[in-house]
Enzyme design. Structure first.
Site, mmCIF file in Angstrom:
data_model
loop_
_atom_site.group_PDB
_atom_site.id
_atom_site.type_symbol
_atom_site.label_atom_id
_atom_site.label_comp_id
_atom_site.label_asym_id
_atom_site.label_seq_id
_atom_site.Cartn_x
_atom_site.Cartn_y
_atom_site.Cartn_z
ATOM 1 N N ILE A 157 0.842 -1.205 0.000
ATOM 2 C CA ILE A 157 0.000 0.000 0.000
ATOM 3 C C ILE A 157 0.874 1.251 0.000
ATOM 4 O O ILE A 157 0.620 2.193 -0.763
ATOM 5 C CB ILE A 157 -0.963 -0.011 1.209
ATOM 6 C CG1 ILE A 157 -1.932 -1.195 1.077
ATOM 7 C CG2 ILE A 157 -1.738 1.304 1.313
ATOM 8 C CD1 ILE A 157 -2.795 -1.466 2.306
ATOM 9 N N SER A 176 10.764 2.563 6.627
ATOM 10 C CA SER A 176 10.219 1.215 6.662
ATOM 11 C C SER A 176 11.182 0.336 7.426
ATOM 12 O O SER A 176 12.343 0.696 7.608
ATOM 13 C CB SER A 176 10.046 0.705 5.227
ATOM 14 O OG SER A 176 8.934 -0.155 5.145
ATOM 15 N N THR A 178 12.561 -2.372 6.501
ATOM 16 C CA THR A 178 13.667 -2.666 5.587
ATOM 17 C C THR A 178 13.712 -1.576 4.522
ATOM 18 O O THR A 178 12.719 -1.378 3.826
ATOM 19 C CB THR A 178 13.401 -4.014 4.850
ATOM 20 O OG1 THR A 178 12.691 -4.877 5.717
ATOM 21 C CG2 THR A 178 14.668 -4.651 4.377
ATOM 22 N N ILE A 235 -4.229 4.981 7.745
ATOM 23 C CA ILE A 235 -5.064 3.943 7.107
ATOM 24 C C ILE A 235 -4.578 2.567 7.550
ATOM 25 O O ILE A 235 -5.022 1.559 7.007
ATOM 26 C CB ILE A 235 -5.046 4.038 5.559
ATOM 27 C CG1 ILE A 235 -3.635 3.868 4.991
ATOM 28 C CG2 ILE A 235 -5.646 5.342 5.076
ATOM 29 C CD1 ILE A 235 -3.176 2.487 4.787
ATOM 30 N N ALA A 236 -3.662 2.530 8.519
ATOM 31 C CA ALA A 236 -3.037 1.254 8.912
ATOM 32 C C ALA A 236 -3.913 0.520 9.923
ATOM 33 O O ALA A 236 -4.808 -0.251 9.541
ATOM 34 C CB ALA A 236 -1.645 1.532 9.459
ATOM 35 N N ARG A 237 -3.680 0.783 11.190
ATOM 36 C CA ARG A 237 -4.510 0.258 12.272
ATOM 37 C C ARG A 237 -4.515 1.302 13.374
ATOM 38 O O ARG A 237 -3.478 1.937 13.649
ATOM 39 C CB ARG A 237 -3.935 -1.052 12.830
ATOM 40 C CG ARG A 237 -4.211 -2.277 11.991
ATOM 41 C CD ARG A 237 -5.685 -2.679 12.006
ATOM 42 N NE ARG A 237 -5.927 -3.895 11.254
ATOM 43 C CZ ARG A 237 -6.213 -3.937 9.961
ATOM 44 N NH1 ARG A 237 -6.295 -2.823 9.253
ATOM 45 N NH2 ARG A 237 -6.452 -5.091 9.353
ATOM 46 N N GLU A 266 -11.709 0.431 17.937
ATOM 47 C CA GLU A 266 -12.864 0.185 17.055
ATOM 48 C C GLU A 266 -13.789 -0.853 17.678
ATOM 49 O O GLU A 266 -13.295 -1.830 18.240
ATOM 50 C CB GLU A 266 -12.374 -0.324 15.695
ATOM 51 C CG GLU A 266 -11.778 0.761 14.852
ATOM 52 C CD GLU A 266 -11.233 0.241 13.520
ATOM 53 O OE1 GLU A 266 -11.710 -0.790 13.006
ATOM 54 O OE2 GLU A 266 -10.306 0.877 13.013
ATOM 55 N N HIS A 284 -13.283 2.779 8.736
ATOM 56 C CA HIS A 284 -12.468 1.634 8.281
ATOM 57 C C HIS A 284 -12.966 1.113 6.919
ATOM 58 O O HIS A 284 -13.371 -0.047 6.789
ATOM 59 C CB HIS A 284 -12.466 0.518 9.336
ATOM 60 C CG HIS A 284 -11.277 -0.380 9.224
ATOM 61 N ND1 HIS A 284 -10.688 -0.991 10.310
ATOM 62 C CD2 HIS A 284 -10.553 -0.773 8.151
ATOM 63 C CE1 HIS A 284 -9.669 -1.734 9.909
ATOM 64 N NE2 HIS A 284 -9.564 -1.614 8.588
HETATM 65 P P1 NAP Z 1 2.819 -4.940 3.498
HETATM 66 O O1 NAP Z 1 2.988 -5.036 2.020
HETATM 67 O O2 NAP Z 1 3.252 -6.077 4.345
HETATM 68 O O3 NAP Z 1 3.518 -3.595 3.970
HETATM 69 C C1 NAP Z 1 3.772 -3.280 5.292
HETATM 70 C C2 NAP Z 1 5.084 -2.513 5.346
HETATM 71 O O4 NAP Z 1 5.293 -2.078 6.691
HETATM 72 C C3 NAP Z 1 6.282 -3.383 4.970
HETATM 73 O O5 NAP Z 1 7.081 -2.673 4.064
HETATM 74 C C4 NAP Z 1 6.995 -3.600 6.294
HETATM 75 O O6 NAP Z 1 8.391 -3.693 6.184
HETATM 76 C C5 NAP Z 1 6.652 -2.314 7.030
HETATM 77 N N1 NAP Z 1 6.837 -2.491 8.468
HETATM 78 C C6 NAP Z 1 6.501 -3.551 9.246
HETATM 79 N N2 NAP Z 1 6.860 -3.322 10.524
HETATM 80 C C7 NAP Z 1 7.432 -2.106 10.536
HETATM 81 C C8 NAP Z 1 8.017 -1.319 11.556
HETATM 82 N N3 NAP Z 1 8.085 -1.771 12.823
HETATM 83 N N4 NAP Z 1 8.526 -0.106 11.227
HETATM 84 C C9 NAP Z 1 8.486 0.342 9.959
HETATM 85 N N5 NAP Z 1 7.952 -0.374 8.950
HETATM 86 C C10 NAP Z 1 7.429 -1.571 9.241
HETATM 87 O O7 NAP Z 1 1.277 -4.708 3.855
HETATM 88 P P2 NAP Z 1 0.203 -3.878 3.028
HETATM 89 O O8 NAP Z 1 -0.541 -4.782 2.145
HETATM 90 O O9 NAP Z 1 0.858 -2.673 2.449
HETATM 91 O O10 NAP Z 1 -0.777 -3.472 4.239
HETATM 92 C C11 NAP Z 1 -0.272 -2.697 5.320
HETATM 93 C C12 NAP Z 1 -1.286 -2.602 6.439
HETATM 94 O O11 NAP Z 1 -2.329 -1.718 6.066
HETATM 95 C C13 NAP Z 1 -2.017 -3.899 6.786
HETATM 96 O O12 NAP Z 1 -1.253 -4.724 7.652
HETATM 97 C C14 NAP Z 1 -3.284 -3.401 7.458
HETATM 98 O O13 NAP Z 1 -3.101 -3.284 8.836
HETATM 99 C C15 NAP Z 1 -3.476 -2.018 6.837
HETATM 100 N N6 NAP Z 1 -4.650 -1.991 5.949
HETATM 101 C C16 NAP Z 1 -5.686 -1.166 6.262
HETATM 102 C C17 NAP Z 1 -6.782 -1.123 5.417
HETATM 103 C C18 NAP Z 1 -7.950 -0.238 5.724
HETATM 104 O O14 NAP Z 1 -9.073 -0.593 5.385
HETATM 105 N N7 NAP Z 1 -7.743 0.902 6.337
HETATM 106 C C19 NAP Z 1 -6.847 -1.936 4.284
HETATM 107 C C20 NAP Z 1 -5.777 -2.753 4.013
HETATM 108 C C21 NAP Z 1 -4.665 -2.775 4.850
HETATM 109 P P3 NAP Z 1 9.125 -4.978 5.524
HETATM 110 O O15 NAP Z 1 9.160 -4.654 4.073
HETATM 111 O O16 NAP Z 1 10.439 -5.020 6.178
HETATM 112 O O17 NAP Z 1 8.244 -6.170 5.842
HETATM 113 C C1 GLV Z 2 -8.182 -3.951 6.191
HETATM 114 O O1 GLV Z 2 -8.070 -3.227 7.117
HETATM 115 C C2 GLV Z 2 -7.247 -4.962 5.858
HETATM 116 O O2 GLV Z 2 -6.308 -5.201 6.619
HETATM 117 O O3 GLV Z 2 -7.419 -5.575 4.790
#
Ligand code: NAP
Ligand code: GLV
Length: 326
Positions: A157, A176, A178, A235-237, A266, A284
């Site tokens: 994202i 990030s 990494t 938009i994370a958590r 929530e 959300h």
């Molecule tokens: P993703 O591809 O796994 O991306 C998460 C990124 O965060 C990765 O690059 C990860 O680093 C980095 N990260 C993890 N721990 C960290 C830390 N302690 N400090 C800094 N960076 C860190 O996941 P995504 O698909 O983009 O989704 C991300 C999050 O968005 C989901 O887990 C969910 O909670 C949230 N989300 C919310 C909605 C909504 O409806 N609002 C919808 C979808 C998702 P690495 O590359 O090293 O792993």
């Molecule tokens: C929504 O918040 C998701 O993690 O897909």
């Protein structure tokens, strides 16, 4: 034949696909299952399909002795006790990738809405009528185009947000776990430590998963580092941000505003957030478009059917348990 419990309303075609494959499906007909209904539903289930509002904790897993698979209708899996699932060799699936662009769209919608005061001024116009065109304040906002964007968590994202930022001529910084030097030229972004990102950014956008490391990543100290003119977009958590500290920062004018799709407790929303004009709130809805929800349901079912056939699903969260009890 497997017994499948789905703890929320879902598309009829999702159910049909599972029953056509010979499985027995029970669906909870509402959006938020009660604890009692959940514990009853999982008692003889081999597969559990859940929205992220369903907590699959130790008690739920203990109440489901036959359980082999938990499929989450979402990418974040903080609603599932992964340690306990691993201990019980329960396969956990999620829905990565198919919602990425939709969530990045909402991120931009939130940034634009809070900076250009779209929601605040829409509400005012409805109550007070069209105020007359004015060259000077009070209706002026801030530019998104050309501003500095700080992305915390450059995963799927985060990268999709960075791609959109390019079209808005934004300067993009990221932090990030990494660093991603290979992505930097394509996305036009630069890795910086978190403190530098907070000091330099006009918009701080949170795209990390909720983990013990990211819990309250943004609190009192981090708000004190941000520009007084900056906006926070989450938009994370919810629990990635200390909500009490956010409210204080907004009320004291230590940041300019916030746009939030997620909340610390929530479905509760901090009551003081509801009273602030410099805040945009959505319930959300990051992935909430019809097409994306269809893709998420389809990916979840594809993973479940593959796993039940003994094939390793692509959306496996805990590969260490594979092939598990299947
Ligand atoms: P993703 O591809 O796994 O991306 C998460 C990124 O965060 C990765 O690059 C990860 O680093 C980095 N990260 C993890 N721990 C960290 C830390 N302690 N400090 C800094 N960076 C860190 O996941 P995504 O698909 O983009 O989704 C991300 C999050 O968005 C989901 O887990 C969910 O909670 C949230 N989300 C919310 C909605 C909504 O409806 N609002 C919808 C979808 C998702 P690495 O590359 O090293 O792993
Ligand atoms: C929504 O918040 C998701 O993690 O897909």
């Amino acid at each position: 034949m497997a017994r499948i419990f789905i703890s929320c309303r879902i598309f009829p075609e999702t159910i049909e696909r599972l029953t056509r494959a010979g499985h027995e499906v029970e669906m909870y007909p509402g959006d938020v299952v009660s604890r009692e209904e959940l514990l009853r539903g999982v008692a003889d289930a081999e597969v559990l399909i859940v929205p992220l509002s369903t907590k699959v904790d130790r008690e739920v897993l203990a109440a489901a002795p036959e359980l082999k698979i938990v499929a989450n209708l979402g990418v974040g899996v903080d609603n599932i006790d992964l340690q306990e699932a691993n201990a019980r060799k329960v396969v956990v699936l999620n829905t990565p990738g198919v919602l990425t662009e939709t969530v990045a769209d909402l991120t931009f919608a939130l940034m634009l809405a809070v900076a250009r005061r779209v929601v605040e001024l829409d509400k005012r116009l409805r109550v007070e009528g069209f105020p007359g065109w004015s060259f000077m304040p009070p209706y002026l906002g801030r530019d998104v185009w050309g501003a500095t964007l700080g992305i915390v968590g450059l995963g799927r994202i985060g990268a999709a947000v960075a791609r959109r930022a390019k079209c808005f001529s934004m300067k993009v910084l990221y932090h990030s776990r990494t660093p991603k030097p290979d992505l930097e030229p394509e996305l036009g972004c630069r890795y910086v430590p978190l403190e530098e990102l907070l000091r330099e950014s006009d918009f701080v956008v949170l795209c990390v998963p909720l983990t013990p490391e990211t819990y309250h990543l943004i609190g009192e100290r981090e708000f004190s580092l941000m520009k007084r003119s900056a906006y926070l977009v989450n938009i994370a958590r919810g629990p990635v941000v200390e909500e009490g500290a956010l409210v204080r920062a907004l009320k004291d004018g230590r940041i300019a505003g916030a746009a939030l799709d997620v909340f610390e407790r929530e479905p509760e929303v901090h009551p003081e957030l509801l009273e602030l004009d410099n805040v945009v709130l959505t319930p959300h809805i990051g992935s909430a478009t019809l097409d994306t929800r269809r893709r998420m349901a389809s990916l979840a079912v594809a993973g479940v059917l593959a796993a039940l056939r003994g094939e390793r699903p692509g959306n496996l969260v805990n590969p260490n348990v594979w092939p598990s009890k299947l």
